[in-house]
Design a protein around this motif. Sequence first.
Motif, PDB file in Angstrom:
ATOM      1  N   ALA A  69       0.827  -1.209   0.000  1.00  0.00           N
ATOM      2  CA  ALA A  69       0.000   0.000   0.000  1.00  0.00           C
ATOM      3  C   ALA A  69       0.861   1.259   0.000  1.00  0.00           C
ATOM      4  CB  ALA A  69      -0.934  -0.021   1.214  1.00  0.00           C
ATOM      5  N   ALA A  70       1.975   1.255   0.754  1.00  0.00           N
ATOM      6  CA  ALA A  70       2.838   2.435   0.820  1.00  0.00           C
ATOM      7  C   ALA A  70       3.518   2.703  -0.510  1.00  0.00           C
ATOM      8  CB  ALA A  70       3.881   2.256   1.926  1.00  0.00           C
ATOM      9  N   VAL A  71       4.024   1.651  -1.173  1.00  0.00           N
ATOM     10  CA  VAL A  71       4.696   1.831  -2.464  1.00  0.00           C
ATOM     11  C   VAL A  71       3.690   2.229  -3.532  1.00  0.00           C
ATOM     12  CG1 VAL A  71       6.018   0.663  -4.257  1.00  0.00           C
ATOM     13  CG2 VAL A  71       6.566   0.259  -1.861  1.00  0.00           C
ATOM     14  N   ALA A  72       2.507   1.606  -3.540  1.00  0.00           N
ATOM     15  CA  ALA A  72       1.496   1.929  -4.548  1.00  0.00           C
ATOM     16  C   ALA A  72       1.023   3.363  -4.420  1.00  0.00           C
ATOM     17  CB  ALA A  72       0.319   0.968  -4.420  1.00  0.00           C
ATOM     18  N   ALA A  73       1.021   3.912  -3.196  1.00  0.00           N
ATOM     19  CA  ALA A  73       0.522   5.270  -2.984  1.00  0.00           C
ATOM     20  C   ALA A  73       1.404   6.323  -3.636  1.00  0.00           C
ATOM     21  CB  ALA A  73       0.388   5.545  -1.493  1.00  0.00           C
ATOM     22  N   VAL A  74       2.684   6.019  -3.875  1.00  0.00           N
ATOM     23  CA  VAL A  74       3.611   7.018  -4.432  1.00  0.00           C
ATOM     24  C   VAL A  74       4.140   6.604  -5.799  1.00  0.00           C
ATOM     25  CG1 VAL A  74       4.321   7.839  -2.158  1.00  0.00           C
ATOM     26  CG2 VAL A  74       5.542   5.935  -3.199  1.00  0.00           C
ATOM     27  N   SER A  75       3.552   5.583  -6.431  1.00  0.00           N
ATOM     28  CA  SER A  75       4.057   5.060  -7.694  1.00  0.00           C
ATOM     29  C   SER A  75       3.130   5.436  -8.838  1.00  0.00           C
ATOM     30  CB  SER A  75       4.209   3.536  -7.631  1.00  0.00           C
ATOM     31  OG  SER A  75       5.096   3.161  -6.587  1.00  0.00           O
ATOM     32  N   ASP A  76       3.709   5.468 -10.046  1.00  0.00           N
ATOM     33  CA  ASP A  76       2.904   5.683 -11.245  1.00  0.00           C
ATOM     34  C   ASP A  76       2.566   4.336 -11.869  1.00  0.00           C
ATOM     35  OD1 ASP A  76       5.244   4.824 -12.470  1.00  0.00           O
ATOM     36  OD2 ASP A  76       5.933   6.857 -12.886  1.00  0.00           O
ATOM     37  N   SER A  77       2.007   4.362 -13.082  1.00  0.00           N
ATOM     38  CA  SER A  77       1.542   3.130 -13.731  1.00  0.00           C
ATOM     39  C   SER A  77       2.586   2.505 -14.642  1.00  0.00           C
ATOM     40  CB  SER A  77       0.270   3.430 -14.536  1.00  0.00           C
ATOM     41  OG  SER A  77       0.527   4.430 -15.523  1.00  0.00           O
ATOM     42  N   SER A  78       3.837   3.006 -14.616  1.00  0.00           N
ATOM     43  CA  SER A  78       4.842   2.447 -15.518  1.00  0.00           C
ATOM     44  C   SER A  78       5.242   1.026 -15.132  1.00  0.00           C
ATOM     45  CB  SER A  78       6.087   3.348 -15.537  1.00  0.00           C
ATOM     46  OG  SER A  78       6.659   3.433 -14.236  1.00  0.00           O
TER      47      SER A  78
END
Length: 625
Positions: free
Chosen positions: A294-303
Motif C-alpha cells: 500500500a505504501a509503495v502503490a501510494a507514491v508510484s505511477d503506472s509504468s
Amino acid sequence: MGDFLVYTIGFPVTFVLLVLGMSLAARRILGLRVGLVRTGLACLLAMSIATGLFGETTATPTTSLATIQLGLSLLVVIGLLAFAEIVVPTGSIPPPTEWWGMARRRIARTRRYSRITAIAFRHGLGPYLRGRERSGTGLARSLRLALQDAGVTFVKLGQVLSTRADLLPQDFVDELSLLQDKVPPAQWDDVRALLDTELGPDAFREIDPQPLAAASIAQVHRAVLASGAEVVVKVQRPDVRAVAEGDLDIVSRLAETLQRTRWGSALGVRDLAAGFAAALREELDFRVEARNIAAVAAVSDSSVGLPHVHQSTSRVLVMDRLHGVPVRGAAEDEGLARTLLRFVLRQVMLDGVFHADPHPGNVLLLSDGRLGLLDFGSVGRIDSGLRAALQRLLLALDRSDPAGLTDSLLELTSRPEEIDEQRLERALGQFMARHLGAGMRPDVEMFGDLFALVSRFGLSVPPEIAAVFRTLATLEGTLGVLSPGFNIVVESRAFAAEQISERLTPESVQRTMTEELQAVLPMLRRLPRRIDRITGAVEQGRLSMSVRLFADERDRSYVTGLLHQVMLTVLGATAGVMAVLLLGSAGGPQVAADVGLYQVFGYNLLIISVLLGLRVVVAVFRPRA
C-alpha cells in the motif's frame, strides 16, 4: 527433646535472618544487588571461618570481641562477594528457574549446528570447511543444494549472493539464481490446514494445490475468490518461523564472536546481523508486506505493475494475480531496463519508499508489456533529510566536485569526534579521478570503493543509506538480465541531471521559494521584537549570559560517581592508617587476656578500611552500562 527442637527450628531461622542481613549489608557496601544463593554460600563459609577463629577461645566473650567477630564475618562475606563479582558479575549467570529452558535451547542449537554441518558434508563441502580445496567441478551446484537443504535463512543468503556477479563467478550466480523460484514446495495437506486456520475453509471457491512458485519463506498458489476474482495466495511455509528463529540465534552468536575481531568490528558485524534478523522477521509477517504494498502503490505511477491486496494475515496474503513471465525468460529490452531503474530511483530519491529486494525472481514481464514487481516483504524508507543529502552526493559525483562530495558524505554518515576533512577531501578527489576521469567508464564497483574509503576514515553509514546501495547492487543484477551491459551509474547520473533540470524551471523555483518563505516567515515576524528586547537590555545594562555547568544529567551522574569513589578511597585509607597506629599502640584498658581496647578499635577500623576498599574495587571492575 526440647533443646533438639529449639536447635532444629532456631538454626534455620537464624541462618535465614543472617543471610538477609548480610545481603542487605552487601548491597549497601558494594552498591549492587546480590542474590540470596550467592550470599547464603558466602555466609556459610564466613560462619565456618569465624567458628574456627573464635570457637576455641577460653576467655569470657565481651561486646568488644563480639564486634570484631561480627566485623570479620562481614568482611569475609563481602570479600567473597566482591571476588565473585569481579570473576562472575551479577546477572552473568541466569537464575536456576531458567536453566531448563537454556539447556533445551542449547540442545536444539547444537542439533542445528550438527545438521548444517552434516548437510555440508553430504554435498561434498567438507574439505572446504576444513580449509582445504579440492579439484573438480560441481562446486556451485553443491553449494546451492546445501543452502537449499539448510533452510530459510541460508536460502535467503543464497538469494543475496546470486545478485552479486561482481563477487562470484558466473557459474555460481547461475546456480544460486535457481534458489529464487525453484525451492521444493511444502506438502499440500500442511498448507491447506494452515489456510483453513488463517482464513477459514470457505475463503476460496477453488485453489490449485500445485504452487506457481515456491520460495524460501512462502509459496504462491493460484485461486479464485468467492466473488469470482482471480487471485494468488501467498502462504507461509509451516514451521518456518521456528526454524528461522533458531538460525537467527546461530547468526547472532556468530556475529558476537566475529565482532571481537578487528575486521569484524570495523565492518560492524553485530549491527549487520541485527539488521538482517530484523528484515527477516518482517518478511515473516505478511501484514507488514501488505502495508508495504500500500505504501509503495501510494507514491508510484503506472509504468510498473503492482499487485492489489484483498486480504492479509501474519501467514497468508491474498492479492491480485499479475499475468506475466519471469524476466529471465524474457527477451532483452534496454527500454524496460531503463524504466525499471527510473522507477526505483524515483522511489528512492523523491518518494522515500522503495522496493528493497528487486532481484530477478521478483520482477515479471507482464502480458501488457510492462514490468511487474512482486514480494514486498523488504521495503526501505528514507526521510527527506537523507534524500536531500543523497541527491547532493550524486550531484557532486556528476560534477566531479570533491568539496561537495565531502560535505554530502559527512551529512549522510555519522562522523567521529575527530576527522581530518582536508585529507578526506583529497582522498575523495583521488577517488573521482580514478573512477570518473577522462576515458573512464564508471560502474557499480565505484560504490564499493566509496564504502571502503568511508570505512577507512571511521565514518558510519546509516542503515537506510546502506539499504539504498544494497538495493542498487541487487537491481544491477536484474538490469543485467534485461539488458546485458546496462550501465547503472551512467543512467543514474542522467536521471539525477534530469531531476535537477526540472527543479530549475521557473515554476519549480517559484514553488520552492514560496515554501521556504512560508517556513521562514514566522521567525522573521518575531525577529524585530527580539532585537528590540536585546538592544533595550544593552542600553539599560541588564544584558547577561547564563551558562549552566553540568546541565546534562549524565555529566552530573559521572562527576557525582567520581567524587563518591574519591571519598571512599580517602576514608578507607584514613581508616587503614588509624588502624595501624592503634594496633601498634601499647597500653589502654584490657578487654581480654592479650587484647587491649586500642587493639579492638584498631581491628574494627581495619575491617572498615578493607570494606571501603572492596567497594572501590568492585566499582572499578563492574561492567559499565
